[in-house]
Motif scaffolding. Structure first.
Motif, PDB file in Angstrom:
ATOM      1  N   TYR A 186     -22.733-144.838 -75.514  1.00  0.00           N
ATOM      2  CA  TYR A 186     -21.757-145.476 -74.636  1.00  0.00           C
ATOM      3  C   TYR A 186     -20.499-144.619 -74.558  1.00  0.00           C
ATOM      4  O   TYR A 186     -20.090-144.011 -75.545  1.00  0.00           O
ATOM      5  CB  TYR A 186     -21.346-146.840 -75.201  1.00  0.00           C
ATOM      6  N   PHE A 219     -16.342-150.950 -87.290  1.00  0.00           N
ATOM      7  CA  PHE A 219     -17.065-152.210 -87.173  1.00  0.00           C
ATOM      8  C   PHE A 219     -16.822-153.057 -88.417  1.00  0.00           C
ATOM      9  O   PHE A 219     -16.917-152.569 -89.548  1.00  0.00           O
ATOM     10  CB  PHE A 219     -18.557-151.940 -87.006  1.00  0.00           C
ATOM     11  N   PHE A 232      -9.760-155.878 -82.782  1.00  0.00           N
ATOM     12  CA  PHE A 232     -10.319-156.189 -81.475  1.00  0.00           C
ATOM     13  C   PHE A 232     -11.537-157.086 -81.620  1.00  0.00           C
ATOM     14  O   PHE A 232     -12.439-156.812 -82.423  1.00  0.00           O
ATOM     15  CB  PHE A 232     -10.739-154.916 -80.731  1.00  0.00           C
ATOM     16  N   ARG A 258     -29.085-145.203 -78.047  1.00  0.00           N
ATOM     17  CA  ARG A 258     -28.143-145.743 -77.064  1.00  0.00           C
ATOM     18  C   ARG A 258     -26.787-145.078 -77.268  1.00  0.00           C
ATOM     19  O   ARG A 258     -26.316-144.954 -78.398  1.00  0.00           O
ATOM     20  CB  ARG A 258     -27.996-147.252 -77.231  1.00  0.00           C
ATOM     21  N   MET A 285     -12.411-146.647 -84.384  1.00  0.00           N
ATOM     22  CA  MET A 285     -12.835-148.044 -84.312  1.00  0.00           C
ATOM     23  C   MET A 285     -13.835-148.297 -85.437  1.00  0.00           C
ATOM     24  O   MET A 285     -14.872-147.646 -85.502  1.00  0.00           O
ATOM     25  CB  MET A 285     -13.504-148.334 -82.966  1.00  0.00           C
ATOM     26  N   TYR A 336     -13.766-155.509 -84.506  1.00  0.00           N
ATOM     27  CA  TYR A 336     -13.538-154.121 -84.889  1.00  0.00           C
ATOM     28  C   TYR A 336     -12.088-153.980 -85.340  1.00  0.00           C
ATOM     29  O   TYR A 336     -11.191-154.652 -84.838  1.00  0.00           O
ATOM     30  CB  TYR A 336     -13.774-153.167 -83.707  1.00  0.00           C
ATOM     31  N   TYR A 353     -23.289-146.054 -69.887  1.00  0.00           N
ATOM     32  CA  TYR A 353     -24.239-146.279 -70.980  1.00  0.00           C
ATOM     33  C   TYR A 353     -25.519-145.487 -70.726  1.00  0.00           C
ATOM     34  O   TYR A 353     -26.009-145.431 -69.603  1.00  0.00           O
ATOM     35  CB  TYR A 353     -24.543-147.778 -71.061  1.00  0.00           C
ATOM     36  N   GLN A 362     -29.514-144.905 -72.319  1.00  0.00           N
ATOM     37  CA  GLN A 362     -30.581-145.148 -73.285  1.00  0.00           C
ATOM     38  C   GLN A 362     -31.483-143.928 -73.204  1.00  0.00           C
ATOM     39  O   GLN A 362     -32.090-143.665 -72.158  1.00  0.00           O
ATOM     40  CB  GLN A 362     -31.350-146.425 -72.999  1.00  0.00           C
ATOM     41  N   GLN A 370      -4.315-151.398 -75.064  1.00  0.00           N
ATOM     42  CA  GLN A 370      -5.469-152.111 -74.514  1.00  0.00           C
ATOM     43  C   GLN A 370      -6.698-151.902 -75.384  1.00  0.00           C
ATOM     44  O   GLN A 370      -6.754-150.967 -76.195  1.00  0.00           O
ATOM     45  CB  GLN A 370      -5.777-151.613 -73.093  1.00  0.00           C
ATOM     46  N   GLY A 371      -7.684-152.761 -75.199  1.00  0.00           N
ATOM     47  CA  GLY A 371      -8.968-152.534 -75.846  1.00  0.00           C
ATOM     48  C   GLY A 371      -9.779-151.524 -75.059  1.00  0.00           C
ATOM     49  O   GLY A 371      -9.460-151.212 -73.910  1.00  0.00           O
ATOM     50  N   PRO A 372     -10.819-151.006 -75.665  1.00  0.00           N
ATOM     51  CA  PRO A 372     -11.685-150.062 -74.940  1.00  0.00           C
ATOM     52  C   PRO A 372     -12.300-150.707 -73.705  1.00  0.00           C
ATOM     53  O   PRO A 372     -12.684-151.876 -73.727  1.00  0.00           O
ATOM     54  CB  PRO A 372     -12.762-149.716 -75.977  1.00  0.00           C
ATOM     55  N   GLY A 403     -32.516-157.742 -75.072  1.00  0.00           N
ATOM     56  CA  GLY A 403     -33.428-156.641 -74.823  1.00  0.00           C
ATOM     57  C   GLY A 403     -32.694-155.355 -74.588  1.00  0.00           C
ATOM     58  O   GLY A 403     -31.871-154.945 -75.386  1.00  0.00           O
ATOM     59  N   GLY A 404     -32.934-154.728 -73.444  1.00  0.00           N
ATOM     60  CA  GLY A 404     -32.403-153.403 -73.151  1.00  0.00           C
ATOM     61  C   GLY A 404     -30.910-153.239 -73.204  1.00  0.00           C
ATOM     62  O   GLY A 404     -30.298-153.125 -74.249  1.00  0.00           O
ATOM     63  N   TYR A 405     -30.258-153.252 -72.027  1.00  0.00           N
ATOM     64  CA  TYR A 405     -28.849-152.922 -71.968  1.00  0.00           C
ATOM     65  C   TYR A 405     -27.980-154.045 -72.530  1.00  0.00           C
ATOM     66  O   TYR A 405     -28.182-155.208 -72.253  1.00  0.00           O
ATOM     67  CB  TYR A 405     -28.445-152.624 -70.533  1.00  0.00           C
ATOM     68  N   GLN A 406     -27.003-153.647 -73.299  1.00  0.00           N
ATOM     69  CA  GLN A 406     -26.081-154.594 -73.912  1.00  0.00           C
ATOM     70  C   GLN A 406     -24.667-154.185 -73.529  1.00  0.00           C
ATOM     71  O   GLN A 406     -24.109-153.271 -74.119  1.00  0.00           O
ATOM     72  CB  GLN A 406     -26.219-154.532 -75.437  1.00  0.00           C
ATOM     73  N   PHE A 433     -18.312-159.524 -81.894  1.00  0.00           N
ATOM     74  CA  PHE A 433     -17.968-158.501 -82.873  1.00  0.00           C
ATOM     75  C   PHE A 433     -16.480-158.558 -83.164  1.00  0.00           C
ATOM     76  O   PHE A 433     -15.695-158.965 -82.326  1.00  0.00           O
ATOM     77  CB  PHE A 433     -18.200-157.084 -82.319  1.00  0.00           C
ATOM     78  N   TYR A 461     -16.402-145.122 -73.479  1.00  0.00           N
ATOM     79  CA  TYR A 461     -15.335-146.073 -73.199  1.00  0.00           C
ATOM     80  C   TYR A 461     -14.044-145.289 -72.958  1.00  0.00           C
ATOM     81  O   TYR A 461     -13.868-144.171 -73.449  1.00  0.00           O
ATOM     82  CB  TYR A 461     -15.091-147.007 -74.392  1.00  0.00           C
ATOM     83  N   PHE A 509     -14.347-155.800 -74.590  1.00  0.00           N
ATOM     84  CA  PHE A 509     -13.347-155.930 -75.645  1.00  0.00           C
ATOM     85  C   PHE A 509     -12.153-156.746 -75.173  1.00  0.00           C
ATOM     86  O   PHE A 509     -11.799-156.745 -73.990  1.00  0.00           O
ATOM     87  CB  PHE A 509     -12.849-154.550 -76.074  1.00  0.00           C
ATOM     88  N   GLY A 510     -11.512-157.427 -76.130  1.00  0.00           N
ATOM     89  CA  GLY A 510     -10.240-158.073 -75.862  1.00  0.00           C
ATOM     90  C   GLY A 510      -9.099-157.089 -75.958  1.00  0.00           C
ATOM     91  O   GLY A 510      -9.305-155.888 -76.178  1.00  0.00           O
ATOM     92  N   THR A 511      -7.881-157.588 -75.813  1.00  0.00           N
ATOM     93  CA  THR A 511      -6.700-156.717 -75.804  1.00  0.00           C
ATOM     94  C   THR A 511      -6.148-156.442 -77.191  1.00  0.00           C
ATOM     95  O   THR A 511      -5.266-155.614 -77.353  1.00  0.00           O
ATOM     96  CB  THR A 511      -5.581-157.331 -74.950  1.00  0.00           C
ATOM     97  N   PHE A 539     -18.498-145.997 -83.505  1.00  0.00           N
ATOM     98  CA  PHE A 539     -17.626-145.208 -82.652  1.00  0.00           C
ATOM     99  C   PHE A 539     -17.290-143.862 -83.275  1.00  0.00           C
ATOM    100  O   PHE A 539     -17.171-143.725 -84.498  1.00  0.00           O
ATOM    101  CB  PHE A 539     -16.316-145.965 -82.397  1.00  0.00           C
ATOM    102  N   ARG A 550     -20.979-158.912 -76.711  1.00  0.00           N
ATOM    103  CA  ARG A 550     -22.095-158.296 -76.017  1.00  0.00           C
ATOM    104  C   ARG A 550     -22.830-159.416 -75.267  1.00  0.00           C
ATOM    105  O   ARG A 550     -22.888-160.547 -75.724  1.00  0.00           O
ATOM    106  CB  ARG A 550     -23.057-157.594 -76.968  1.00  0.00           C
ATOM    107  N   VAL A 594     -20.794-154.439 -73.607  1.00  0.00           N
ATOM    108  CA  VAL A 594     -19.812-154.948 -74.572  1.00  0.00           C
ATOM    109  C   VAL A 594     -18.441-154.946 -73.924  1.00  0.00           C
ATOM    110  O   VAL A 594     -18.008-153.938 -73.377  1.00  0.00           O
ATOM    111  CB  VAL A 594     -19.802-154.112 -75.862  1.00  0.00           C
TER     112      VAL A 594
END
Lengths: 114, 116
Positions: free
Chosen positions: A33, B47, B91, A31, B45, B37, A48, A50, A41-43, B99-102, B35, A35, B106-108, A105, B95, B104
């Motif tokens: 992504y 985790f 941050f 996967r 970033m 970060y 996306y 797969q 700001q956040g990302p 299953g498949g697509y997740q 999450f 951003y 983010f906050g500010t 990331f 999510r 995500v």
């Protein structure tokens, strides 16, 4: 180094030019992504993949933006006819499908459009 | 409505003290995850910690713990024994889906400064 890598790290371009960024994810991650992060700001999610399939695109991704992941490994993000509002940090992240949800990331590509 | 809300733009904490960074979220999806970060001034970033919506216990990772209060829809990050190297943007992210697509979101962010 087995982390996510991005190239170039910095790009300065003139308005109207096209730019392309590359992301190499962690090798076992399928996967990927993209951003965009602006100052303070956040990302913000852009798109996306797969494997090689692009499964989701944000409405932030205008027609000037296109992303590919042709062989399910590295990915490219192209911006055509850049505008000053495109100036931002472009972040790539990857994750696996084996139950781990965290995204790892890369260092990002900082784009400045003059 | 904002999916992720971080109400503290900036926080100060004395070195070696504990600090709590607030995060509230909004979702109607029964399967989701939270999450945290860390983003130092260098920009990467990092985790820190993850909490799934079905996890019974609060997540912990070393000096980081996530105070998950599902009914209040909050997922605060607690950093114990703050160190100078903890100074960074933090941050909260969520999510949604299974299953498949997740996707995500983010906050500010909250800028934490650790004072010697």
């Amino acid at each position: 180094d087995t982390g996510v890598s991005q190239n170039p790290r910095h790009k300065i371009t003139k308005r109207g030019q096209n730019v392309t960024f590359r992301c190499d994810p962690i090798s076992e991650h399928n996967r990927l992504y993209w951003y965009r992060q602006t100052l303070g700001q956040g990302p913000e999610f852009l798109t996306y993949f797969q494997n090689e399939a692009q499964l989701e695109k944000s409405r932030l991704l205008s027609d000037r933006f296109s992303a590919e992941r042709p062989k399910g490994s590295f990915s490219t993000l192209e911006i055509q006819r850049t505008e000053q509002g495109d100036s931002a940090m472009y972040l790539c992240a990857s994750s696996s499908t084996t139950g781990e949800y965290e995204q790892y990331f890369g260092p990002g590509t900082r784009l400045t459009v003059t | 409505a904002q999916k992720i809300t971080q109400t503290q733009p900036g926080m100060f904490v004395q070195e070696k003290e504990a600090v709590t960074l607030d995060c509230t979220y909004d979702t109607s999806d029964p399967s989701y995850g939270l999450f945290w970060y860390k983003q130092p001034s260098s920009g990467e970033m990092i985790f820190l910690i993850y909490q799934g919506s079905y996890d019974q216990q609060n997540a912990t990772e070393g000096r980081y713990s996530l105070n998950f209060q599902k009914a209040r829809k909050s997922a605060n990050l607690v950093i114990s024994a703050s160190q100078l190297g903890d100074s960074a943007m933090y941050f909260c992210a969520m999510r949604e889906g299974s299953g498949g697509y997740q996707k995500v979101t983010f906050g500010t962010g909250t800028k934490l400064q650790v004072i010697p």
